[in-house]
Design a protein around this motif. Structure first.
Motif, PDB file in Angstrom:
ATOM      1  N   MET A 222     -29.675  22.314  41.255  1.00 56.13           N
ATOM      2  CA  MET A 222     -30.338  22.458  42.553  1.00 56.13           C
ATOM      3  C   MET A 222     -30.151  23.852  43.126  1.00 56.13           C
ATOM      4  SD  MET A 222     -30.377  18.980  44.757  1.00 56.13           S
ATOM      5  CE  MET A 222     -28.667  18.493  44.697  1.00 56.13           C
ATOM      6  N   ASP A 224     -30.269  26.609  41.406  1.00 56.25           N
ATOM      7  CA  ASP A 224     -31.351  27.411  40.822  1.00 56.25           C
ATOM      8  C   ASP A 224     -32.666  27.135  41.541  1.00 56.25           C
ATOM      9  OD1 ASP A 224     -29.677  28.541  38.859  1.00 56.25           O
ATOM     10  OD2 ASP A 224     -29.962  26.812  37.545  1.00 56.25           O
ATOM     11  N   LYS A 225     -32.924  25.861  41.822  1.00 51.60           N
ATOM     12  CA  LYS A 225     -34.164  25.504  42.506  1.00 51.60           C
ATOM     13  C   LYS A 225     -34.213  26.091  43.915  1.00 51.60           C
ATOM     14  CE  LYS A 225     -35.180  21.139  40.153  1.00 51.60           C
ATOM     15  NZ  LYS A 225     -35.448  19.690  40.342  1.00 51.60           N
ATOM     16  N   GLN A 228     -34.836  29.824  43.616  1.00 49.07           N
ATOM     17  CA  GLN A 228     -36.228  30.098  43.220  1.00 49.07           C
ATOM     18  C   GLN A 228     -37.192  29.814  44.372  1.00 49.07           C
ATOM     19  OE1 GLN A 228     -36.646  27.583  39.771  1.00 49.07           O
ATOM     20  NE2 GLN A 228     -35.213  28.810  38.555  1.00 49.07           N
ATOM     21  N   ARG A 229     -36.935  28.760  45.119  1.00 49.71           N
ATOM     22  CA  ARG A 229     -37.805  28.415  46.244  1.00 49.71           C
ATOM     23  C   ARG A 229     -37.679  29.413  47.373  1.00 49.71           C
ATOM     24  NH1 ARG A 229     -35.708  24.111  50.342  1.00 49.71           N
ATOM     25  NH2 ARG A 229     -34.541  26.030  50.787  1.00 49.71           N
ATOM     26  N   VAL A 238     -35.747  20.392  48.208  1.00 52.11           N
ATOM     27  CA  VAL A 238     -35.331  20.384  46.804  1.00 52.11           C
ATOM     28  C   VAL A 238     -34.628  19.068  46.528  1.00 52.11           C
ATOM     29  CG1 VAL A 238     -33.737  21.426  45.154  1.00 52.11           C
ATOM     30  CG2 VAL A 238     -35.187  22.885  46.577  1.00 52.11           C
ATOM     31  N   ASP A 241     -33.282  16.344  40.037  1.00 51.63           N
ATOM     32  CA  ASP A 241     -34.207  16.145  38.932  1.00 51.63           C
ATOM     33  C   ASP A 241     -33.794  14.869  38.202  1.00 51.63           C
ATOM     34  OD1 ASP A 241     -35.471  16.165  36.420  1.00 51.63           O
ATOM     35  OD2 ASP A 241     -35.658  18.341  36.454  1.00 51.63           O
TER      36      ASP A 241
END
Length: 255
Positions: A222, A224-225, A228-229, A238, A241
């Protein structure tokens, strides 16, 4: 937790239930005095538990406390952490206060859990320190908008000031163009805690760390997400996954 042997699974469900209940007290919209009184009743329940007395809310711990050596101070630390949210809404705490909060609401839960999992004491305490903080910081970064809606802001004042954000009003902070700059060092801190937690887990028996390993592998991506977001509004939430979680369960819990 369902992949654990029965006694450990049931002990972990009791720990989760306790945490859920005191968290609900902290997050309810009732009067602060009433919520503080309810948390004090939980302290009374903990005292009764360690006096060997059963209670409706803590009776399920009579067996696990003896079997796994669960420590009273960890239950009380969790309640103390919830109380921090009740006394006043946390807004832009300094780093020391944020770390204390993470220790109480997350690492103390870990200290109870690792005794159930069977991690040796010293490594168990260290794992709880690092993984608890990693998970809590991930939650803080993920939930900035939800927390702001109930008047809370857990992003540390130190990082906000360094990014040129002097307000402690949650929605003002979340609208600031430098919000991502303030969140970046917290992402870095969480990553380092995950790294330290993995190093500790790598030297344990596979069975003793399969549950915390799955938690780490499910939550760490999360970061990384989130990176990136970015943190510019509007922010899409977020989420875990699910496919990655299933793979982690298969890899560390079953195969």
């Amino acid at each position: 937790m369902r992949i654990l042997p029965r006694a450990k699974r049931e002990a972990m469900f009791e720990i989760y239930k306790f945490c859920r209940k005191v968290d609900d007290v902290a997050d309810s919209d009732g009067p602060r005095d009433a919520r503080l009184a309810e948390l004090n009743r939980y302290r009374d329940d903990v005292a009764a538990l360690y006096a060997g007395k059963s209670s409706e809310r803590m009776g399920g711990f009579l067996g696990p406390v003896k079997e796994f050596g669960l420590r009273r101070d960890d239950f009380l630390a969790i309640i103390d952490g919830m109380e921090m949210d009740v006394v006043s809404d946390i807004r832009a705490p300094d780093l020391a206060t944020l770390d204390l909060y993470c220790d109480r609401v997350a690492s103390a839960v870990g200290r109870l859990s690792v005794r159930v999992f069977g991690v040796p004491d010293d490594d168990g305490i260290a794992l709880s320190h690092h993984l608890g903080r990693a998970l809590q910081l991930t939650n803080i970064l993920r939930d900035v908008d939800e927390d702001a809606d109930i008047g809370r802001l857990y992003l540390p004042r130190d990082y906000l000031s360094a990014a040129g954000i002097e307000s402690s009003d949650p929605h003002t902070v979340l609208a600031h163009p430098n919000l991502g700059q303030a969140c970046a060092p917290l992402i870095g801190k969480a990553r380092e805690h995950y790294r330290q937690a993995r190093a500790i887990m790598d030297r344990q028996t596979r069975a003793s760390v399969k549950a915390p390993r799955i938690m780490a592998e499910a939550y760490a991506p999360m970061l990384d997400k989130l990176q990136q977001r970015g943190f510019a509004a509007p922010r899409e939430r977020v989420r875990l996954d699910r496919a990655h979680l299933i793979l982690a369960v298969l890899r560390y819990g079953i195969l």
